[in-house]
Motif scaffolding. Structure first.
Motif, short mmCIF file in Angstrom:
data_model
loop_
_atom_site.label_atom_id
_atom_site.label_comp_id
_atom_site.label_asym_id
_atom_site.label_seq_id
_atom_site.Cartn_x
_atom_site.Cartn_y
_atom_site.Cartn_z
N ASP A 59 0.81 -1.22 0.00
CA ASP A 59 0.00 0.00 0.00
C ASP A 59 0.84 1.27 0.00
OD1 ASP A 59 1.03 -0.37 2.52
OD2 ASP A 59 -0.80 0.24 3.58
N VAL A 60 2.16 1.12 -0.10
CA VAL A 60 3.06 2.29 -0.12
C VAL A 60 3.15 2.83 -1.54
CG1 VAL A 60 5.42 3.09 0.26
CG2 VAL A 60 4.38 1.45 1.84
N ARG A 61 3.06 4.14 -1.66
CA ARG A 61 3.14 4.78 -2.98
C ARG A 61 4.60 5.02 -3.34
NH1 ARG A 61 -1.94 6.45 -4.42
NH2 ARG A 61 -1.12 7.79 -6.06
N LEU A 62 5.00 4.51 -4.50
CA LEU A 62 6.38 4.63 -4.97
C LEU A 62 6.40 5.32 -6.33
CD1 LEU A 62 7.63 1.05 -3.99
CD2 LEU A 62 8.07 3.19 -2.77
N ALA A 63 7.53 5.91 -6.67
CA ALA A 63 7.65 6.68 -7.91
C ALA A 63 7.68 5.76 -9.12
CB ALA A 63 8.91 7.54 -7.87
N VAL A 64 6.78 6.03 -10.05
CA VAL A 64 6.69 5.27 -11.31
C VAL A 64 6.62 6.30 -12.43
CG1 VAL A 64 5.39 3.61 -12.67
CG2 VAL A 64 5.47 3.38 -10.17
N MET A 69 2.49 5.40 -7.53
CA MET A 69 1.48 4.35 -7.50
C MET A 69 1.73 3.47 -6.29
SD MET A 69 1.58 3.09 -11.52
CE MET A 69 0.32 1.84 -11.25
N LYS A 70 0.65 2.90 -5.74
CA LYS A 70 0.82 1.87 -4.73
C LYS A 70 1.54 0.69 -5.39
CE LYS A 70 -3.22 2.89 -1.85
NZ LYS A 70 -4.49 2.34 -1.30
N LEU A 71 2.42 0.06 -4.63
CA LEU A 71 3.21 -1.03 -5.20
C LEU A 71 2.32 -2.14 -5.74
CD1 LEU A 71 5.93 -2.30 -5.83
CD2 LEU A 71 5.97 -3.22 -3.50
N ASP A 73 -0.63 -1.90 -6.93
CA ASP A 73 -1.24 -1.43 -8.18
C ASP A 73 -0.24 -1.47 -9.33
OD1 ASP A 73 -3.61 -0.99 -6.84
OD2 ASP A 73 -3.25 1.16 -6.53
N TYR A 74 1.02 -1.17 -9.01
CA TYR A 74 2.03 -1.22 -10.06
C TYR A 74 2.20 -2.64 -10.58
CZ TYR A 74 6.34 -1.14 -12.66
OH TYR A 74 7.26 -1.31 -13.66
N PHE A 75 2.20 -3.62 -9.70
CA PHE A 75 2.33 -5.00 -10.15
C PHE A 75 1.13 -5.40 -11.02
CE2 PHE A 75 5.33 -5.89 -6.47
CZ PHE A 75 6.41 -6.13 -7.29
N CYS A 76 -0.06 -4.93 -10.67
CA CYS A 76 -1.23 -5.19 -11.53
C CYS A 76 -1.04 -4.57 -12.90
CB CYS A 76 -2.50 -4.65 -10.86
SG CYS A 76 -3.02 -5.55 -9.40
N TYR A 77 -0.54 -3.34 -12.92
CA TYR A 77 -0.27 -2.67 -14.20
C TYR A 77 0.75 -3.46 -15.02
CZ TYR A 77 2.57 0.28 -17.22
OH TYR A 77 3.32 0.75 -18.28
N SER A 78 1.85 -3.88 -14.37
CA SER A 78 2.91 -4.56 -15.11
C SER A 78 2.44 -5.90 -15.67
CB SER A 78 4.15 -4.74 -14.24
OG SER A 78 3.90 -5.64 -13.17
N ARG A 82 0.91 -3.96 -22.27
CA ARG A 82 1.46 -4.48 -23.53
C ARG A 82 2.19 -3.36 -24.27
NH1 ARG A 82 0.51 -8.05 -20.90
NH2 ARG A 82 -0.73 -9.94 -21.28
N GLU A 83 2.54 -2.32 -23.53
CA GLU A 83 3.22 -1.18 -24.12
C GLU A 83 4.63 -1.57 -24.56
OE1 GLU A 83 3.03 2.30 -21.52
OE2 GLU A 83 1.40 1.32 -20.45
N GLU A 84 5.09 -0.90 -25.60
CA GLU A 84 6.46 -1.15 -26.06
C GLU A 84 7.47 -0.63 -25.05
OE1 GLU A 84 9.02 -0.76 -30.19
OE2 GLU A 84 7.47 0.72 -29.77
N ARG A 85 7.09 0.41 -24.33
CA ARG A 85 7.97 0.98 -23.32
C ARG A 85 7.21 1.09 -22.00
NH1 ARG A 85 11.77 6.35 -24.19
NH2 ARG A 85 13.10 6.05 -22.37
N PRO A 86 7.11 0.01 -21.23
CA PRO A 86 6.33 0.03 -19.99
C PRO A 86 6.91 1.00 -18.97
CG PRO A 86 6.88 -2.22 -20.66
CD PRO A 86 7.70 -1.30 -21.50
N LEU A 87 6.03 1.51 -18.12
CA LEU A 87 6.48 2.37 -17.03
C LEU A 87 7.38 1.57 -16.09
CD1 LEU A 87 3.18 4.29 -16.17
CD2 LEU A 87 5.18 5.18 -17.38
N TYR A 88 8.34 2.28 -15.52
CA TYR A 88 9.41 1.69 -14.73
C TYR A 88 9.32 2.24 -13.32
CZ TYR A 88 14.26 -0.25 -14.95
OH TYR A 88 15.40 -0.99 -14.82
#
Length: 321
Positions: A59-64, A69-71, A73-78, A82-88
């Motif tokens: 539940d911690v928000r980290l820089a993306v 984003m909450k961590l 939520d980021y894993f759900c996004y990743s 299907r982006e050619e350049r996914p957020l990091y």
């Protein structure tokens, strides 16, 4: 990634070398090296995976990229992207947000002299947790503030391509003042359009795949591109040692330094603050390093014996009696 993009692996690999060997063989001559075995005792190497991190700090928000984003939520996004350049995910304050993470790794012995530490809380950002799916990564750049860096892979694997400071990678166009860099939209685009040309270059890039448990040393000024070959978790830190202090010094003194410095709010006064802190903590260090650098430069310009006895214009020997 095409198989032919992964074949070349020409970096020097070392295991169990001493700090002196690292300094003399790599840090002083400013050469990359991949170090094995220097993170074997990290708790992070055994514990850090998706489940552990979500339980600890989901539940911690980290820089993306440009947002936080909450961590979890980021894993759900990743998982879905299907982006050619996914957020990091690339967060410089992770150890303050989740102190446990900062306690589960330690700086390898080779990088423990970090002179920016004299600034305390005013030092520029210097350490990041990095998480990303396969295909995410960083396009060509030089690390900030003329620092050197180390990058330790905890889970997954990364493809690295590095060019020395005097070789600008093909397709990369830095502005004259170094403030901006124009490069292809995606890392894959660079490989498709430019990678093949480097095979015929006299100065070929240094390349490797850095796997879990391995650490790469990135010397100051080296251009580098990194792409995750699978979901990866890593730690990276930038640092300043005595071998690199004068380079950082020159960088901070540039007329346009306030537009080039990153990772700190006070770009205008960083040079003065750093100089005063170094002089207070290590009196005479700057003068000593400057004197040594001047002596080394003079020796490099000194003609060899054969140069001294050869008349270069006439192409014959000359002797003075």
């Amino acid at each position: 990634m095409k198989p032919e993009w992964l074949e070349r692996d020409n970096i020097v690999r070392k295991r169990g070398i001493s700090v002196e060997e690292f300094i003399n063989g790599f840090e002083e001559p400013n050469k990359p090296v991949l170090l094995e075995g220097c993170m074997d005792n990290w708790a992070a190497l055994e514990k850090w995976n998706r489940d552990y991190l979500v339980d600890l700090c989901g539940d911690v928000r980290l820089a993306v990229g440009p947002v936080e984003m909450k961590l979890e939520d980021y894993f759900c996004y990743s998982d879905q992207t299907r982006e050619e350049r996914p957020l990091y995910l690339f967060d410089p304050k992770f150890a303050e947000k989740v102190p446990v993470l900062g306690s589960e790794y330690e700086v390898p012995v080779y990088f423990r002299e970090d002179l920016f530490s004299v600034l305390g809380n005013e030092r520029p950002d210097y350490r990041w947790i990095i998480i990303g799916p396969g295909g995410s990564g960083s396009s060509f750049h030089i690390d900030p503030n003329s620092t050197s860096a180390w990058n330790a892979v905890i889970k997954g694997s990364k493809k690295w391509v590095l060019f020395p400071p005097d070789v600008v990678p093909p397709g990369v166009h830095p502005s004259p003042d170094g403030a901006e860099v124009a490069c292809p939209v995606s890392i894959i685009e660079w490989f498709m359009n430019f990678y093949g040309a480097t095979k015929s270059w006299k100065k070929r890039p240094i390349e490797c795949i850095c796997k879990a448990g391995e650490v790469i040393f990135v010397p100051n000024g080296w251009w580098h591109l990194v792409i995750n070959l699978e979901e990866s978790i890593a730690i990276t830190q930038n640092y300043v040692s005595r071998r690199n202090l004068l380079n950082v010094w020159d960088f901070l003194k540039k007329p346009n330094a306030s537009t080039l410095i990153s990772g700190t709010r006070d770009r205008v006064n960083l040079y003065d603050k750093f100089r005063n802190a170094i002089e207070a903590s290590f009196p005479g260090t700057i003068e000593q390093l400057t004197r040594t650098a001047e002596e080394t430069a003079a020796l490099q310009k000194k003609p060899s014996f054969w140069d001294s006895v050869t008349d270069s214009k006439a192409g014959a020997f000359k002797f003075s009696f």
